[in-house]
Design a protein around this motif. Structure first.
Motif, PDB file in Angstrom:
ATOM      1  N   VAL A   1       0.815  -1.218   0.000  1.00 52.05           N
ATOM      2  CA  VAL A   1       0.000   0.000   0.000  1.00 52.05           C
ATOM      3  C   VAL A   1       0.848   1.266   0.000  1.00 52.05           C
ATOM      4  CG1 VAL A   1      -2.033  -1.073   1.012  1.00 52.05           C
ATOM      5  CG2 VAL A   1      -0.293  -0.101   2.517  1.00 52.05           C
ATOM      6  N   THR A   2       2.111   1.168   0.369  1.00 50.88           N
ATOM      7  CA  THR A   2       2.997   2.329   0.311  1.00 50.88           C
ATOM      8  C   THR A   2       3.362   2.661  -1.129  1.00 50.88           C
ATOM      9  OG1 THR A   2       3.928   1.710   2.448  1.00 50.88           O
ATOM     10  CG2 THR A   2       5.169   3.300   1.153  1.00 50.88           C
ATOM     11  N   LYS A   3       3.771   1.626  -1.886  1.00 47.06           N
ATOM     12  CA  LYS A   3       4.164   1.824  -3.286  1.00 47.06           C
ATOM     13  C   LYS A   3       3.014   1.615  -4.258  1.00 47.06           C
ATOM     14  CE  LYS A   3       7.654  -1.108  -3.346  1.00 47.06           C
ATOM     15  NZ  LYS A   3       8.860  -1.819  -3.830  1.00 47.06           N
ATOM     16  N   MET A   4       1.909   1.014  -3.777  1.00 46.03           N
ATOM     17  CA  MET A   4       0.745   0.680  -4.605  1.00 46.03           C
ATOM     18  C   MET A   4       1.123  -0.208  -5.789  1.00 46.03           C
ATOM     19  SD  MET A   4      -1.902   1.598  -3.077  1.00 46.03           S
ATOM     20  CE  MET A   4      -3.170   1.340  -4.301  1.00 46.03           C
ATOM     21  N   VAL A   5       1.878  -1.252  -5.488  1.00 45.69           N
ATOM     22  CA  VAL A   5       2.237  -2.280  -6.466  1.00 45.69           C
ATOM     23  C   VAL A   5       2.080  -3.643  -5.796  1.00 45.69           C
ATOM     24  CG1 VAL A   5       3.852  -0.840  -7.780  1.00 45.69           C
ATOM     25  CG2 VAL A   5       4.699  -2.204  -5.871  1.00 45.69           C
TER      26      VAL A   5
END
Length: 92
Positions: free
Chosen positions: A35-39
């Motif tokens: 969820v930090t990098k959304m990958v």
């Protein structure tokens, strides 16, 4: 040596809503959304190397997941053909 999935962050479209690899992975808690990098992110300790994530990602034309070799010690191998040094690819 065995293979595990690796996500290419720059190609992953999870931030746009694609989560196909996460949905189709048969191994629980193997592919999750970072969820930090959304990958999508692979837990290499859980990946069985089935390549289903590669198939669904390629079918969606994202090509954001590749299989990468892991050594017997559990370290990702950086170079293709590195397994030959272990004597697994050379047939003499």
């Amino acid at each position: 040596m065995y293979n595990v999935a690796q996500v290419i962050d720059e190609k992953c479209t999870a931030k746009k809503g694609c989560r196909l690899c996460i949905m189709y992975c048969p191994e629980a808690n193997c592919l999750d959304l970072n969820v930090t990098k959304m990958v999508a992110e692979v837990n290499i300790d859980r990946c069985k190397g089935c390549e289903l994530c590669v198939v669904v990602c390629d079918a969606a034309k994202h090509h954001a997941i590749v299989m990468q070799a892991v050594s017997a010690s559990g370290q990702l191998m950086a170079k293709k053909g590195e397994s030959a040094a272990l004597g697994q690819a050379y047939q003499g």
